[in-house]
Design an enzyme around this catalytic site. Sequence first.
Site: not given
Length: 289
Positions: A69, A73, A133-137, A236
Amino acid sequence: MTERIDGHTILIGLMAYPIRHSMSPMMHNNAFAKLGLNYAYLAFDITDDKLKAAVNAIRTLDMRGANISMPNKQKIIPYLDKLSPAAKLCGAVNTVVNDEGVLTGYTTDGTGFMRALADEGLNIQGKKMTLTGAGGAGTAIAIQAALDGTAEISLFNLHDTTWESAKRNVRIINQETNCQATLHGLEDKEDFKREIASSAIYCDSTGVGMKPLENLSLVEDPSWFHQDMIVFDTVYAPRTTKLMKVARQAGVKHVFNGLGMMLEQGAEAFKLWTGKEMPVAYIRDLLFK
């Protein structure tokens, strides 16, 4: 747990920072116990300076694999042997499988996101999404949504170290799918407001709303939302984020945190490691109590 652990127990890890808030150990360990599988799942705080050694430890300790995470990532990719087609397309990995020392990276985040919506009877095929957002998720969500038939994605990102990743995501979506993607600077709040207003779903895939930013939201004004849309926060912990509170003030009908996504992406990772189907209904009851 003590009754299951012995000299044959197989270890799986979760590597991220920060990570002590994660519910993944509870989810996977309860699933192992339910099915009588001799596995154990532990969380490890892994920062940039520890990542290479941590990946080598998967081989050295003969771990079955790991979840990955933030912020690892994308950074983990150079240390792996192979990537699944989806992980290669996304340029991000959230699951590693160790097959006798050969480490393969997979991404299950995008599938988890789409399945979480489906679990609620929701479908964004043919509709417009605004995504931050443009990270891993965020990358996995954008590409999977485009592959699954989302018609339009407005991707917002800061002009920071992830801007090039955001540009790449938009380029791949426009080249490889039938979805139309556009990139916008998150600094332009009026543009941000307009795109959300014309969207069927707004998804925040950043870490805003999670510690130490739990009192913040990229959208502060409830008037930006309309009641018939979906607002999805991939965070979450806490269970109710600032973004969710703003959306509920606006009377939005479908407001979600990242628990459903975590459950569904975890179920896919579980199958990659064990070859078994996670008892999803049982785990959902535990997570959503």
